[in-house]
Every structure is written in C-alpha cells, then in structure tokens.
Scaffold this active site. Sequence first.
Site, PDB file in Angstrom:
ATOM      1  N   HIS A 217       0.825  -1.203   0.000  1.00 33.38           N
ATOM      2  CA  HIS A 217       0.000   0.000   0.000  1.00 33.38           C
ATOM      3  C   HIS A 217       0.863   1.258   0.000  1.00 33.38           C
ATOM      4  O   HIS A 217       0.389   2.340   0.332  1.00 33.38           O
ATOM      5  CB  HIS A 217      -0.920   0.019   1.216  1.00 33.38           C
ATOM      6  CG  HIS A 217      -1.882  -1.107   1.244  1.00 33.38           C
ATOM      7  ND1 HIS A 217      -1.596  -2.309   1.845  1.00 33.38           N
ATOM      8  CD2 HIS A 217      -3.128  -1.224   0.735  1.00 33.38           C
ATOM      9  CE1 HIS A 217      -2.637  -3.117   1.705  1.00 33.38           C
ATOM     10  NE2 HIS A 217      -3.565  -2.493   1.040  1.00 33.38           N
ATOM     11  N   GLY A 401      -6.502  11.072   3.644  1.00 31.15           N
ATOM     12  CA  GLY A 401      -7.230  12.242   3.169  1.00 31.15           C
ATOM     13  C   GLY A 401      -8.280  11.884   2.133  1.00 31.15           C
ATOM     14  O   GLY A 401      -9.421  12.346   2.199  1.00 31.15           O
ATOM     15  N   ILE A 402      -7.895  11.040   1.185  1.00 26.44           N
ATOM     16  CA  ILE A 402      -8.830  10.631   0.135  1.00 26.44           C
ATOM     17  C   ILE A 402      -9.989   9.851   0.741  1.00 26.44           C
ATOM     18  O   ILE A 402     -11.154  10.053   0.382  1.00 26.44           O
ATOM     19  CB  ILE A 402      -8.099   9.789  -0.933  1.00 26.44           C
ATOM     20  CG1 ILE A 402      -7.055  10.636  -1.656  1.00 26.44           C
ATOM     21  CG2 ILE A 402      -9.085   9.216  -1.935  1.00 26.44           C
ATOM     22  CD1 ILE A 402      -6.183   9.847  -2.605  1.00 26.44           C
ATOM     23  N   GLY A 485     -12.226  -0.664  17.101  1.00 24.02           N
ATOM     24  CA  GLY A 485     -10.853  -0.470  16.657  1.00 24.02           C
ATOM     25  C   GLY A 485      -9.814  -1.037  17.596  1.00 24.02           C
ATOM     26  O   GLY A 485      -8.669  -1.263  17.199  1.00 24.02           O
ATOM     27  N   ARG A 542      -1.475   0.239  10.411  1.00 23.91           N
ATOM     28  CA  ARG A 542      -0.435   0.067   9.394  1.00 23.91           C
ATOM     29  C   ARG A 542       0.860   0.787   9.736  1.00 23.91           C
ATOM     30  O   ARG A 542       1.929   0.411   9.265  1.00 23.91           O
ATOM     31  CB  ARG A 542      -0.947   0.591   8.033  1.00 23.91           C
ATOM     32  CG  ARG A 542      -1.917  -0.347   7.362  1.00 23.91           C
ATOM     33  CD  ARG A 542      -2.267   0.168   5.985  1.00 23.91           C
ATOM     34  NE  ARG A 542      -3.349  -0.632   5.435  1.00 23.91           N
ATOM     35  CZ  ARG A 542      -4.040  -0.286   4.362  1.00 23.91           C
ATOM     36  NH1 ARG A 542      -3.764   0.834   3.740  1.00 23.91           N
ATOM     37  NH2 ARG A 542      -5.002  -1.056   3.910  1.00 23.91           N
ATOM     38  N   ASP A 555      -0.721  12.158  14.265  1.00 21.05           N
ATOM     39  CA  ASP A 555      -1.527  11.120  13.633  1.00 21.05           C
ATOM     40  C   ASP A 555      -2.600  11.746  12.747  1.00 21.05           C
ATOM     41  O   ASP A 555      -3.342  12.625  13.196  1.00 21.05           O
ATOM     42  CB  ASP A 555      -2.198  10.261  14.700  1.00 21.05           C
ATOM     43  CG  ASP A 555      -3.088   9.204  14.078  1.00 21.05           C
ATOM     44  OD1 ASP A 555      -2.546   8.278  13.462  1.00 21.05           O
ATOM     45  OD2 ASP A 555      -4.322   9.333  14.197  1.00 21.05           O
ATOM     46  N   GLY A 557      -5.432  10.524  11.656  1.00 22.41           N
ATOM     47  CA  GLY A 557      -6.784  10.273  12.136  1.00 22.41           C
ATOM     48  C   GLY A 557      -7.179  11.205  13.259  1.00 22.41           C
ATOM     49  O   GLY A 557      -8.323  11.681  13.335  1.00 22.41           O
TER      50      GLY A 557
END
Length: 582
Positions: A217, A401-402, A485, A542, A555, A557
Amino acid sequence: MSYLLNDPATFAEESVDGFLAAHRRLVRRVPGGVARASATPENQVAVVIGGGSGHYPAFAGLVGAGLAHAAALGNVFASPSAQQIYTVAKSVATDAGVLLSYGNYAGDVLNFDLAEQRLRAEGIPCRTVRVTDDIFSAPPEERDKRRGIAGDLAVFRVAAWASEQGMDLDAVVDLARRANQRTRSFGVAFSGCTLPGATEPLFTVPVGQMAVGMGIHGEPGIAMRPMPSARELGGLFVEGLLNELFDGVMNARGARVGVILNGLGSVKSEELFVIFATIVAELDLAGVTVVDPEVGEFATSFEMAGVSLTLIWLDDDLEAAWTSPAYSAAYRKGAVAESNTPAVADQVIDQTYSVEVAGSEASAAAGSTARDVIEAIRVVIHGQVLELGRLDSVAGDGDHGIGMQRGSRAAADEASAAVSAGAGAGTVLCRAGDAWANKAGGTSGALWGAGLRAAGERIGDQLRPGADVVAAAVDAARDIVQSMGGASVGDKTLVDALVPFTLGLTARIDNGETLAVAWSRAAEDATAAAVATADLLPRVGRARPHMEKSLGSPDPGAISLALAMTAAAAVFTEASLRKEES
C-alpha cells in the site's frame, strides 16, 4: 507519475467498469465487487477475497475457476466496506458456506469481520483466513500481526482447490490455514508509488539504495540497503526466506516449494527472469525443489519499482492445489473444465432512497442541524485532503485524506437526502454513518460510520435532543469506536483526540455550559491532543511497523477528528446565535 484518468475520485470505480467490459465471459458485476460469471455450484464453499484497488491482478483478476468465486473491491489502497463484503459474499454463497480470505491489514480485518458477523447472523456459515506472509512486517513470534502481500495468491489457490474438491467449510479453512502457515514472502522497493491525482509519491528511495520490507500500500521499507545486482538480490531473497522455515521443519533440503516472483508495478518480465535465474540456482544449491514457479505481476502497487519473492512449502495436498488448473482474467494454468452451472446476470445496485418520516417536528429540525454539521465536516476535510494524505504517508499508505473525503462527501449527500425526506436527527446520523462507511472503506471509514450510527441510535427521532443527550450520543460513538478499533489513548490513533473531546464535552455540559460553548472548548481539547500525538509512537494499525518514522508527525486520524469537531463547533455556535437573535 501521470495517470490516464477522468477524475481521481472515481478512478477505482471506472477501472472496475473497464475490467468488467473486458472480461464479460468470466466475471459479472455484483454490488461491492465482482463474481464469477457462473453461479456457485450447489454445496460448494464460496471463496470470497478482497481488498483495496491499486493491486491488480489482486483482487478482481483472481476471480475464476480454480481461484476465488468473488472479490470485494475497495477504493484505492482502502479496504472494501463491510456492506460491500457482505453483498459480494451473499451473491455467491451456498448452503455450504463462505470462506473470507484477504491480506492482514487493520481496515480489512475490521470490515471483513463485521461482514462475517452479519452473514452468520443470517444463518450463512462463514469463516476467515487472513494471509500473513510478509516476514519483515512482524517477528516470527508475532506472525498473526504480519501483513499479507503476494502470498495471497498461494492461499487463495489452495482454498479454491479445496472448495472445488467438495470439501466442507471446516476442511477448506484447515487447508487454507495450513497454506498460510507454510507461506513466506520478502519484498524490496527501489521507488515509491503515486496515488491517482497526487503529485508526489508516497515515499522515495535514495538513489543507489533499496527499501527492504515495504508494503504493497505504499508503506515505506523497514530498512535501507545499498542497491544490489540482480544476482545479489536473488541470493538475498533466498537467504532471507530459508532463514525462517515453517514450524516443524529444521532443514530445507529435500523440500518442495511453490515459488512466486512478483513484480510490484514497474519491474518487468525480463528483469524478473534475470533475478529468477539466481533464485533457482540458490534453491537448487540448498536442496530445495521448485514446483510450478510463477514469475510476473500478481500483487502490484501501481507503478512502484519493487520485487517480492514468495515460497509456499508444499505437502501432498498443497502441491495438488498449487499445480491444479485455474482460469481467471489474470491467472491461467492448465485446462479447466467448462462450468455446467448457469451464467448469472449482473446485479444492479438499487439507488432508490426511502426513509421513515421522523416522529416529531422537533426531531426533524434537529436533523437539519445534524445535516449542517456533516456538511461542515465535508467542507473542512475537502480543504485539508492533501495535508491529511501527506501526514498519512509519513508511516502509512497516504490514503487517509482521500478516504475521509470520500466518506464525508457520501455522508453529506445522504444526510441531505434524509432531511429532504423528513427524517429526524437519529435517522440522519445513522444514514450518514452508513454512507460514510460504505464509500470510504478502510479503518477510518468503518469507525466513522459506526460512530455516527451509534450517535444517531442514541439520539433517536422523537425529540429535539438536549445538550445532555448530545453528550451521551458522542460518548456512545466513542465507545463503539474504541471497542471496534481496539485502540486506547496513547496508541496514536483518532482515539487520542476523540477521548479528550468526549470527556471535555461531557464535563462542561454537566457543569451547565451550553452545547455551543461546551462543544467549542472540547474541540480545542481535541486539537491540542491531536497535535500532541506527534510525540507518540503508533502501537496499532499500518503505521506500527514504521513507528520511528512517525515520531515528530501527528496522527492523521486524530488531526482529521479535531478538524471535524472544530467545524461542527462553528455550526453549533451559529445555531446558538440565531436562537438568541430570535
């Protein structure tokens, strides 16, 4: 990197459209992905694979006889949503059940597990085998934390063969797990890849250097080494994989192995063959017999210059599976018998919108405010999409972001449609959450979707919620995000901003502050906490294998959560001012 595209936001969907048009005889469209053109034979376990786009031929190209029955397809480098996985699995399931198999990434685990729970709740037998072949992503004693890379192909082949032999679900799972336990991969990269629409690669490799242990990725490598010759790289691959034999085998001599030499995008066949000559010679020297090797592209990462070597240590059953016929759009071996099951037409996705009208006008008015909050979040995320991607690329895959952009846009559209249909606040939030999860995919998509739904269920559609109810709804969202999570404060995730926001909001409302004031000050708490994550090392997700790289960078997020809460604060403040003026 220049891409031929129309719109980066629709790149993955349009790629699937073209794939289906090119291979109509082999595959059909199902909501959330693709499936074999023919129906699953009665009493045959359906093997369902999947993951993000950007890795072709994984995953759509591996659907066909001798391989998967269907694949759930996420957006670029983002796991498919739980809804996508569920609908894909439903489209091919039989009474024999479904095996879900995929690379071991946090977003995939979260969404596939949710889909499995839903399938089981409906009485469909369902099990999971996660692929964990990447030896550099975690030490041997933590194999369950390793990533899945090109070893996916070996596990998928074995699972499909077992299914087509008529084995029951337990036997298919057992053999697929055995294949995973005996599969090891080692990857290197010479340059990073660039996402469609982006202007910079996710990572760069210094001239004359090679990144060892990168992810598919776009995750950067674990270590840098001088650029080797093809002969040196082949020797490095074999040495690395022979140094980690599977449980119970102390000596490789006399073993038989399936081999996958995989190009990650821009290393082409002639170069791979040069490397492979050394690999075969080194394995011969070690007394290892190579069985039906595969040299080509099987799990790519757009235009990344990189190579990986996979060995699957065979026994009689695994060798029968590895050498069996297969026929898919991108992988063909031997002769496959013509299917005698009927072809199935493409399944059209129903886009009709329906919603029950709210129980009260007061709740419908609150629904309008909920819509405005989600629209404000969409706007701020859209404005920060590149920066969020940059933050994510420091130690991750650069798609945060995407993903947030896709999710917030879908949520805003759904919230607007719900308000137009007369929905109350609870339904607006629930519908927005479902849309966010379905369109964004990945870990953040699933968590944001679940959080919005939990908040909506707490608020309901009967009354205009007071500040105490809103605080309780936010806490319900926090609870589901943490439970799903598995992250705690200090793990360097969105939880590091969400928890202080929730605690601050609740405490201030309990002390008598208005919702607008309490929310604004809690958003300040979230922003400070998000910025402070720069000093943390990631313990989940990840970024964990690259934790040192993220030190000094916050971070993504947590930052996007703080941005969203700040945008929502402006909506509540404006609503409060209007109320005072009236």
